[in-house]
Scaffold this active site. Sequence first.
Site, mmCIF file in Angstrom:
data_model
loop_
_atom_site.group_PDB
_atom_site.id
_atom_site.type_symbol
_atom_site.label_atom_id
_atom_site.label_comp_id
_atom_site.label_asym_id
_atom_site.label_seq_id
_atom_site.Cartn_x
_atom_site.Cartn_y
_atom_site.Cartn_z
ATOM 1 N N ASN A 210 0.849 -1.199 0.000
ATOM 2 C CA ASN A 210 0.000 0.000 0.000
ATOM 3 C C ASN A 210 0.883 1.247 0.000
ATOM 4 O OD1 ASN A 210 0.493 0.888 2.853
ATOM 5 N ND2 ASN A 210 -0.299 -1.174 3.232
ATOM 6 N N ASP A 277 -4.259 -6.610 5.381
ATOM 7 C CA ASP A 277 -5.241 -7.473 6.043
ATOM 8 C C ASP A 277 -5.153 -8.900 5.522
ATOM 9 O OD1 ASP A 277 -6.420 -5.566 7.753
ATOM 10 O OD2 ASP A 277 -7.471 -4.681 6.045
ATOM 11 N N PHE A 321 -4.667 3.262 14.841
ATOM 12 C CA PHE A 321 -4.996 4.273 13.842
ATOM 13 C C PHE A 321 -6.120 3.713 12.974
ATOM 14 C CE2 PHE A 321 -2.137 7.983 13.359
ATOM 15 C CZ PHE A 321 -1.316 7.750 14.458
ATOM 16 N N LYS A 339 -11.703 -3.764 18.693
ATOM 17 C CA LYS A 339 -10.326 -4.181 19.008
ATOM 18 C C LYS A 339 -9.983 -3.889 20.467
ATOM 19 C CE LYS A 339 -8.745 -3.569 14.216
ATOM 20 N NZ LYS A 339 -7.582 -3.573 13.334
HETATM 21 O O1 PMT Z 1 2.828 6.259 6.616
HETATM 22 P P1 PMT Z 1 2.294 7.594 6.148
HETATM 23 O O2 PMT Z 1 2.477 7.795 4.664
HETATM 24 O O3 PMT Z 1 2.818 8.735 6.969
HETATM 25 O O4 PMT Z 1 0.694 7.574 6.349
HETATM 26 C C1 PMT Z 1 0.192 7.505 7.654
HETATM 27 C C2 PMT Z 1 -0.971 6.507 7.751
HETATM 28 C C3 PMT Z 1 -2.155 7.029 6.952
HETATM 29 C C4 PMT Z 1 -0.564 5.124 7.224
HETATM 30 C C5 PMT Z 1 -1.310 6.391 9.299
HETATM 31 O O5 PMT Z 1 -1.657 7.642 9.814
HETATM 32 C C6 PMT Z 1 -2.433 5.377 9.537
HETATM 33 O O6 PMT Z 1 -3.603 5.682 9.450
HETATM 34 N N1 PMT Z 1 -2.050 4.109 9.850
HETATM 35 C C7 PMT Z 1 -2.994 2.991 9.968
HETATM 36 C C8 PMT Z 1 -3.332 2.473 8.592
HETATM 37 C C9 PMT Z 1 -4.266 1.276 8.637
HETATM 38 O O7 PMT Z 1 -3.883 0.198 8.265
HETATM 39 O O8 PMT Z 1 -5.436 1.496 9.150
HETATM 40 P P2 PMT Z 1 -6.607 0.365 9.246
HETATM 41 O O9 PMT Z 1 -7.803 1.163 9.496
HETATM 42 O O10 PMT Z 1 -6.586 -0.529 8.049
HETATM 43 O O11 PMT Z 1 -6.188 -0.500 10.506
HETATM 44 C C10 PMT Z 1 -6.626 -0.179 11.804
HETATM 45 C C11 PMT Z 1 -5.555 -0.434 12.824
HETATM 46 O O12 PMT Z 1 -5.289 -1.841 12.919
HETATM 47 C C12 PMT Z 1 -4.215 0.236 12.526
HETATM 48 O O13 PMT Z 1 -3.707 0.691 13.757
HETATM 49 C C13 PMT Z 1 -3.351 -0.906 11.973
HETATM 50 O O14 PMT Z 1 -1.983 -0.714 12.279
HETATM 51 C C14 PMT Z 1 -3.920 -2.102 12.746
HETATM 52 N N2 PMT Z 1 -3.825 -3.398 12.033
HETATM 53 C C15 PMT Z 1 -4.504 -3.615 10.885
HETATM 54 C C16 PMT Z 1 -4.452 -4.869 10.284
HETATM 55 C C17 PMT Z 1 -3.667 -5.884 10.878
HETATM 56 N N3 PMT Z 1 -3.580 -7.073 10.330
HETATM 57 N N4 PMT Z 1 -3.009 -5.627 12.011
HETATM 58 C C18 PMT Z 1 -3.066 -4.420 12.604
HETATM 59 O O15 PMT Z 1 -2.443 -4.195 13.638
#
Ligand code: PMT
Length: 403
Positions: A210, A277, A321, A339
Amino acid sequence: MQALTDKRILLGVTGGIAAYKAAELVRRLRDVGAEVQVVMTAAAQRFVAPMTFQAVSGRPVRSDLFDPAGEAAMGHIELARWADVILIAPASADFMARLAGGLADDLLATLCLATRAPLALAPAMNQAMWSAPATTANAERLVARGVHLFGPAHGVQACGDSGPGRMVEPGELVERLAGLFGPRDLEGVPVTITAGPTREALDPVRYISNRSSGKMGFALASTAAARGARVRLVAGPVALPTPPGVERIDVESAAAMYEAVLADPGEVFIGCAAVADYRVADVAGTKIKKHADTLMLKLVRNPDILATVAALPNRPLTVGFAAETDRLEDYARTKLTEKRLDLIAANWVGERAGEGGFDSDRNALKVFWPGGELDLGTDSKRGLAGRLLDLIVARRALSQEQP
Ligand code: PMT
């Protein structure tokens, strides 16, 4: 920006086109109450006249190690002692090389050797010069000696190239400098942070990934370290320098990130990485060949690192996040609950991100926790990292008060 009020800042200006931005930097430093003494190298004076800096700093500019008038007013050793911090902005490749080599062949290099104050550099040069092995080695040597590297930023350069090498903007430099004098409210606290994307292999040469650059996670790591935390930064594949004082663990896949995080999730865990994911069920052992018009890939779910950390028996304060292209608040709240997080920071990605989101130096964050929310507004990722850490420190204090 009270951290800089009455601070004595020795600003070294070296030869580069970004020298013109240093005048704006002086103005901003004085706006927040700092005293600024400018020292220019000979090359810097080919770009901007000393008179400009004298006018904005309100002090005569120093540049000559053997200037009798300057030395009579304040000798160079005295000047090195006067400074609460030395910032070189812009720092050219040549100056970094001289500093790394311990040379004292002009006033500025001599002051850097003679000072006991913290030393920070804002590199600015052509992207190829920044990426040259000699400059990389010099930067690593300087960081290993405790020098703070502010940047460089990525983007279009004066020569028309694009890449890393732009000087960090004056506003952000003021913030970064303030961070050196800021609170030490995370002293000794183990903090684990994930940053950047993950890569899920399809075959030995291809992967699914990504657009995350790691900038948000690295800003958090750098700010937490500046506040005294013992930071473990588990980073996906990104092209960013390791912030000073941070332990960095480089990983590629979500599975590797999961292992690295669970080895030591710390007392505070911040999941800022954009973790895939799904991964490919059966990674091909050799390069996939094109035969048919369509290719089916079977994907299987990756473990959720954040949810796993939040479910640990002795869970750390767990911060997630949410990166969304629609219904930001709804999805963020759902993730917070499902979560079982202590806090979640929501940001737009894609078209609605405006100047924020992936790869930008700026972002906009709204934070939710059980029973509360706070809009942190739009700012540099560094500025937002500071405000998010303020909230984390406050939540940590609350949870420690509760039996
Ligand atoms: O890296 P940059 O270019 O500076 O951009 C910053 C950002 C947009 C990536 C950052 O601010 C951000 O939003 N990071 C989380 C991105 C994300 O994957 O979000 P999500 O909504 O898909 O996941 C939710 C949370 O679960 C996140 O904290 C993620 O780290 C966590 N996760 C998701 C899937 C997984 N298998 N394990 C996880 O821990």
